[in-house]
Write a protein that holds these residues in place. Structure first.
Motif, PDB file in Angstrom:
ATOM      1  N   TYR A  85       0.515  -1.246   0.386  1.00 46.98           N
ATOM      2  CA  TYR A  85      -0.116   0.257   0.249  1.00 46.98           C
ATOM      3  C   TYR A  85       1.108   1.037  -0.352  1.00 46.98           C
ATOM      4  N   ILE A  86       0.211   2.118  -0.731  1.00 48.65           N
ATOM      5  CA  ILE A  86       1.394   3.804  -0.903  1.00 48.65           C
ATOM      6  C   ILE A  86      -0.097   4.618   0.021  1.00 48.65           C
ATOM      7  N   GLN A  87       0.896   4.883   1.484  1.00 50.85           N
ATOM      8  CA  GLN A  87       0.490   6.325   2.531  1.00 50.85           C
ATOM      9  C   GLN A  87       0.106   7.297   1.396  1.00 50.85           C
ATOM     10  N   SER A  88      -0.428   8.158   1.382  1.00 51.59           N
ATOM     11  CA  SER A  88      -1.023  10.122   1.247  1.00 51.59           C
ATOM     12  C   SER A  88      -0.033  10.790   2.012  1.00 51.59           C
TER      13      SER A  88
ATOM     14  N   CYS B 152      -2.731  12.151   4.534  1.00 54.20           N
ATOM     15  CA  CYS B 152      -2.909  11.595   6.372  1.00 54.20           C
ATOM     16  C   CYS B 152      -2.560  12.431   7.713  1.00 54.20           C
TER      17      CYS B 152
ATOM     18  N   ASP C 143      -7.172   8.348   7.089  1.00 54.05           N
ATOM     19  CA  ASP C 143      -5.826   7.409   6.777  1.00 54.05           C
ATOM     20  C   ASP C 143      -6.962   7.142   5.115  1.00 54.05           C
TER      21      ASP C 143
ATOM     22  N   TYR D 162      -4.586   5.883   1.225  1.00 56.96           N
ATOM     23  CA  TYR D 162      -4.144   5.019   0.945  1.00 56.96           C
ATOM     24  C   TYR D 162      -4.171   4.739  -0.387  1.00 56.96           C
ATOM     25  N   ARG D 163      -3.327   3.541  -1.485  1.00 64.38           N
ATOM     26  CA  ARG D 163      -3.940   2.788  -2.433  1.00 64.38           C
ATOM     27  C   ARG D 163      -3.293   1.960  -2.951  1.00 64.38           C
ATOM     28  N   THR D 164      -2.931   1.448  -3.958  1.00 64.59           N
ATOM     29  CA  THR D 164      -1.921   0.232  -4.098  1.00 64.59           C
ATOM     30  C   THR D 164      -1.401   0.827  -5.700  1.00 64.59           C
TER      31      THR D 164
ATOM     32  N   TRP E 246      -7.780   6.150  -5.111  1.00 66.76           N
ATOM     33  CA  TRP E 246      -7.091   6.690  -4.146  1.00 66.76           C
ATOM     34  C   TRP E 246      -8.081   5.614  -2.789  1.00 66.76           C
TER      35      TRP E 246
ATOM     36  N   ASP F 266      -5.298  12.237  -4.092  1.00 63.97           N
ATOM     37  CA  ASP F 266      -5.625  11.752  -2.862  1.00 63.97           C
ATOM     38  C   ASP F 266      -5.997  13.501  -1.763  1.00 63.97           C
TER      39      ASP F 266
END
Length: 80
Positions: free
Chosen positions: A7-10, A13, A26, A28-30, A35, A56
């Motif tokens: 997972y890619i965290q923005s 957040c 929270d 996030y995305r792959t 998002w 995001d």
């Protein structure tokens, strides 16, 4: 055998506090998805949006609008 999903965290957040309560926003995305928006309370109860967001920033705007319109209490506690 299952592949682990990364997972890619923005960077957008953040925690949001009001009325003596705090939730985490929270986002996030792959690599292959848009998002995902999730609001999590202090007891790890979460609300996840079914719709995903192209950016995001759009997800954060939706979270802040929902918290303002519905109130933070709507996102805190056990849900059945």
């Amino acid at each position: 055998m299952t592949d682990a999903v990364d997972y890619i965290q923005s960077p957008l957040c953040q925690d949001f506090s009001a009325d003596g309560l705090t939730v985490s926003i929270d986002i996030y995305r792959t690599e292959d998805s848009n998002w995902i928006l999730e609001i999590v309370d202090a007891d790890n109860n979460s609300t996840v949006w079914e719709d995903h967001f192209e950016t995001d920033a759009a997800a954060l705007e939706e979270a802040l609008d929902a918290l303002k319109q519905e109130g933070i209490q709507a996102f805190v506690g056990t849900f059945s």
